[in-house]
Write an enzyme that holds these catalytic residues in place. Structure first.
Site: not given
Ligand code: ARG
Length: 439
Positions: A155, A276, A282, A289
């Site tokens: 979980h 970024s 960043k 991804e």
């Protein structure tokens, strides 16, 4: 000139020609198409349908076309319906009338079926090798980080202590099963459709076992209609590819989460991240991804072909030309994803102290504390409740269970003595639990 122009009196509309043409994508199959034709021509000679001179000339012509395509001197384009028409036209340019004999006792229906089976088999073998390479990288990463402990989760909540090696070896098991699925799919598809012709075979006395052997198939297909009109082998491979992508995507998801400042378990190399355009601080895990994102694309190919096939009457229907683009796209997507994942893992940095800290503050030895009390005579359910209140106490004091003094522990139960500390040591839990499974 169309291969089938004879019975037509009006030229095809330009709109229809463009709509119908598959050359822009089935040119991918030039090698398989020529291999199929070479086997076919050898068989036609062996069966006395072509003369020895005709066989020799056609073989030379096909080999010449192949080498010209490979060295770039023959570009696959122009006003041709498909790769089959293109190669036959080029052969006829070289040989004249003899070139026109290539298509004796064959239809484009069995021709394209052979091409796709050969292509599918070759790519499935490549993907097996690439999956094996990824497994090796996972093994190396485990060995390099032997002994690193981390929380295991259920979980997404810290559950019990495990090793990084154990976590990675879960993926090794998944990828090993994926390879079995691919091998099985290859075995099932490895039958020769050449000789089925359009749908009902041919009146020529041809030898399908000969072409099967030439092309590396285990045997000819049993049924002509089936041989030209099913694409289940592509669907099966797309399903195996989808499962591999699903596994890659889960791994990507974990790498993304683990590389956040909140977790800090790993650092993805700059080589596989991007920045970024607005936020200077960043570093984004784009490679992972993209693998996660491209998984949807491979699932899409599977659903697309299942849908294309679902209502087709036997035998061949032009709908089936729609098998190619999704299949080719899925192949290149999975190959790129497997390679990127392997490279990203090679340069991955593991922050073992962060992982250990998460184990300590996650009360991952709580189950062992309960087991200890049970060994001392307390019923498990009571022990479970009691350890729950110890955890609450620890949270309040910002301490791990092993950091409590014996005095503090005895306030909860007199079953505790000095032996508790060794019993709940993380390495001991691992030795008693997970290690057994690793043997
Ligand atoms: N381009 C076609 C395909 O990919 C080749 C087979 C054509 N057969 C036919 N009967 N028109 O399916």
């Amino acid at each position: 000139m169309k291969l089938w122009g004879g019975r037509f009196t009006t030229a095809e509309s330009k709109l229809m020609e463009d709509f119908n043409s598959s050359l822009s994508f089935d040119k991918t199959l030039y090698k398989q198409d020529i291999a199929g034709s070479l086997a076919h021509v050898k068989m036609l000679f062996k069966c006395g349908i072509l003369s020895s001179d005709e066989e020799t000339l056609i073989i030379q012509g096909l080999e010449q076309i192949l080498s010209k395509i490979e060295d770039g001197s023959l570009a696959i384009n122009g006003n041709y319906e498909d790769i089959h028409s293109f190669i036959e036209a080029k052969l006829t340019d070289i040989l004249g009338t003899i070139g026109k004999k290539l298509h004796t006792a064959r239809s484009r229906n069995d021709q394209v079926a052979v091409d796709m089976r050969l292509y599918a088999k070759e790519k499935a073998v490549d993907i097996i090798l690439e999956t094996e390479a990824l497994i090796n990288v996972l093994k190396e990463l485990s060995i390099k980080n032997d002994g690193v402990i981390m929380p295991g989760y259920t979980h997404m909540q810290r559950a019990q202590v495990i090793t990084l090696k154990h976590h990675l070896s879960a993926y090794i098991s998944m990828f090993k099963r994926d390879i079995k699925r691919l091998r099985n799919a290859i075995e099932i598809l490895n039958e020769n459709p050449l000789g089925c012709c359009a749908l009902a075979g041919t009146t020529y006395d041809i030898d399908r076992a000969f072409t099967a052997k030439e092309l590396g198939f285990s045997k000819p297909v049993d049924n002509f209609l089936d041989g030209v009109s099913d694409r289940d082998y592509l669907i099966e491979l797309l399903s195996a590819f989808s499962i591999i992508m699903m596994h890659l995507s889960r791994l990507s998801e974990e790498l993304i989460i683990w590389s956040t400042k909140e977790f800090g378990f790993i650092q993805i190399s700059d080589e596989f991240a991007t920045g970024s355009s607005i936020m200077p601080q960043k570093k984004n895990p784009d490679a992972a991804e993209l693998i996660r994102g491209k998984t949807g694309r491979v699932y899409g190919a599977l659903v697309s072909l299942l849908t294309t096939m679902k209502a087709l009457p036997l035998a061949y229907n032009k709908d089936m030309q729609e098998d190619k683009e999704p299949f080719f796209d899925a192949v290149s997507t999975i190959q790129a994803s497997l390679k990127i994942m392997a490279e990203m893992l090679k340069s991955l940095k593991i922050n073992s102290s962060k992982m250990k800290e998460a184990v300590k503050m996650g009360f991952l030895n709580a189950t062992e504390v309960a087991d200890y009390l049970v060994l001392k005579g307390m019923p498990f359910r009571d022990a479970h409740g009691l350890v729950g209140s110890i955890v609450l106490y620890c949270e309040d004091k910002s301490k791990a269970i092993e950091d409590l003094s014996l005095n503090e522990l005895n306030q909860f139960s007199h079953y505790f003595d000095e032996s508790i500390y060794e019993y709940i040591e993380y390495q001991n839990s691992l030795d008693k639990g997970i290690k057994k499974e690793m043997k």
